[in-house]
Write an enzyme that holds these catalytic residues in place. Structure first.
Site, PDB file in Angstrom:
ATOM      1  N   TYR A   9       0.769  -1.357  -0.021  1.00 50.72           N
ATOM      2  CA  TYR A   9       0.125  -0.026  -0.282  1.00 50.72           C
ATOM      3  C   TYR A   9       1.042   1.498   0.008  1.00 50.72           C
ATOM      4  CZ  TYR A   9      -3.598   3.326   1.132  1.00 50.72           C
ATOM      5  OH  TYR A   9      -4.424   4.278   1.214  1.00 50.72           O
ATOM      6  N   ALA A  10       1.896   1.350   0.986  1.00 46.57           N
ATOM      7  CA  ALA A  10       2.804   2.489   1.120  1.00 46.57           C
ATOM      8  C   ALA A  10       3.563   2.656  -0.343  1.00 46.57           C
ATOM      9  CB  ALA A  10       3.753   2.333   2.266  1.00 46.57           C
TER      10      ALA A  10
END
Length: 98
Positions: A3-4
Protein backbone atom coordinates in the site's frame (compact mmCIF):
# COMPACT_ATOMS: atom_id res chain seq x y z
CA UNK A 1 4.23 -2.39 2.46
CA UNK A 2 2.47 -2.75 -0.91
CA UNK A 3 0.00 0.00 0.00
CA UNK A 4 2.72 2.47 0.98
CA UNK A 5 4.84 1.77 -2.07
CA UNK A 6 1.87 2.22 -4.41
CA UNK A 7 1.12 5.60 -2.80
CA UNK A 8 4.75 6.63 -3.21
CA UNK A 9 4.55 5.60 -6.87
CA UNK A 10 1.47 7.81 -7.40
CA UNK A 11 3.31 10.82 -5.94
CA UNK A 12 6.32 10.17 -8.17
CA UNK A 13 4.14 9.72 -11.24
CA UNK A 14 2.24 12.95 -10.57
CA UNK A 15 5.47 14.93 -10.14
CA UNK A 16 6.80 13.55 -13.43
CA UNK A 17 3.50 14.34 -15.15
CA UNK A 18 3.52 17.88 -13.76
CA UNK A 19 6.92 18.51 -15.31
CA UNK A 20 5.89 16.94 -18.61
CA UNK A 21 2.49 18.63 -18.99
CA UNK A 22 3.12 22.18 -17.78
CA UNK A 23 4.10 23.28 -21.31
CA UNK A 24 0.54 22.38 -22.36
CA UNK A 25 -0.91 24.43 -19.52
CA UNK A 26 -1.88 21.37 -17.49
CA UNK A 27 -1.17 21.49 -13.78
CA UNK A 28 -0.81 18.23 -11.84
CA UNK A 29 -1.04 17.98 -8.06
CA UNK A 30 -1.50 15.11 -5.63
CA UNK A 31 -3.88 14.96 -2.68
CA UNK A 32 -3.01 12.39 -0.02
CA UNK A 33 -6.02 11.98 2.24
CA UNK A 34 -5.80 10.04 5.45
CA UNK A 35 -8.44 7.79 6.94
CA UNK A 36 -11.89 9.05 5.96
CA UNK A 37 -15.39 7.94 6.88
CA UNK A 38 -17.26 6.88 3.76
CA UNK A 39 -20.05 4.35 3.19
CA UNK A 40 -17.34 1.84 2.24
CA UNK A 41 -15.92 1.60 5.77
CA UNK A 42 -19.15 0.41 7.37
CA UNK A 43 -20.28 -1.77 4.45
CA UNK A 44 -17.33 -4.12 4.35
CA UNK A 45 -14.33 -1.86 3.76
CA UNK A 46 -13.18 -2.40 7.33
CA UNK A 47 -13.42 -5.40 9.55
CA UNK A 48 -16.08 -4.81 12.20
CA UNK A 49 -13.51 -4.93 14.99
CA UNK A 50 -11.41 -2.23 13.26
CA UNK A 51 -14.22 0.32 12.95
CA UNK A 52 -13.79 1.83 16.47
CA UNK A 53 -10.09 2.53 15.78
CA UNK A 54 -10.54 3.94 12.25
CA UNK A 55 -8.40 7.08 12.07
CA UNK A 56 -6.61 6.58 15.37
CA UNK A 57 -3.18 6.51 13.67
CA UNK A 58 -3.16 10.30 13.22
CA UNK A 59 -2.50 12.94 15.85
CA UNK A 60 -6.12 14.13 15.64
CA UNK A 61 -7.08 10.59 16.74
CA UNK A 62 -10.04 10.32 14.37
CA UNK A 63 -10.91 9.77 10.74
CA UNK A 64 -11.98 12.71 8.58
CA UNK A 65 -15.43 13.40 7.28
CA UNK A 66 -15.51 13.80 3.46
CA UNK A 67 -16.39 17.51 3.71
CA UNK A 68 -13.14 18.10 5.60
CA UNK A 69 -11.15 16.94 2.59
CA UNK A 70 -13.29 18.36 -0.22
CA UNK A 71 -11.96 21.90 0.10
CA UNK A 72 -8.48 21.04 -1.19
CA UNK A 73 -9.96 19.64 -4.39
CA UNK A 74 -12.12 22.74 -4.86
CA UNK A 75 -9.07 24.96 -4.29
CA UNK A 76 -6.88 23.05 -6.76
CA UNK A 77 -9.60 23.26 -9.42
CA UNK A 78 -10.04 27.01 -8.92
CA UNK A 79 -8.24 30.00 -10.41
CA UNK A 80 -6.80 30.67 -6.95
CA UNK A 81 -4.50 27.70 -7.59
CA UNK A 82 -3.41 28.84 -11.05
CA UNK A 83 0.23 28.93 -9.91
CA UNK A 84 0.14 25.59 -8.07
CA UNK A 85 1.61 22.53 -9.73
CA UNK A 86 3.75 19.56 -8.72
CA UNK A 87 2.34 19.87 -5.20
CA UNK A 88 1.64 17.12 -2.72
CA UNK A 89 -1.10 17.96 -0.23
CA UNK A 90 -1.53 15.81 2.84
CA UNK A 91 -5.01 16.09 4.31
CA UNK A 92 -4.50 13.41 6.89
CA UNK A 93 -5.08 14.79 10.39
CA UNK A 94 -1.36 14.71 11.09
CA UNK A 95 -0.89 11.07 10.13
CA UNK A 96 2.52 11.79 8.58
CA UNK A 97 3.64 13.31 11.89
CA UNK A 98 2.20 10.66 14.19
Amino acid sequence: MEYASSKFAVVGLSKAMAKELIEKGIRVNTVCPGSTWTPLEVSGGLLEEDIPDHGSACIMNRAAQPYEIAGIYVYLASEEASYVTCGVFGVDGGMQNA
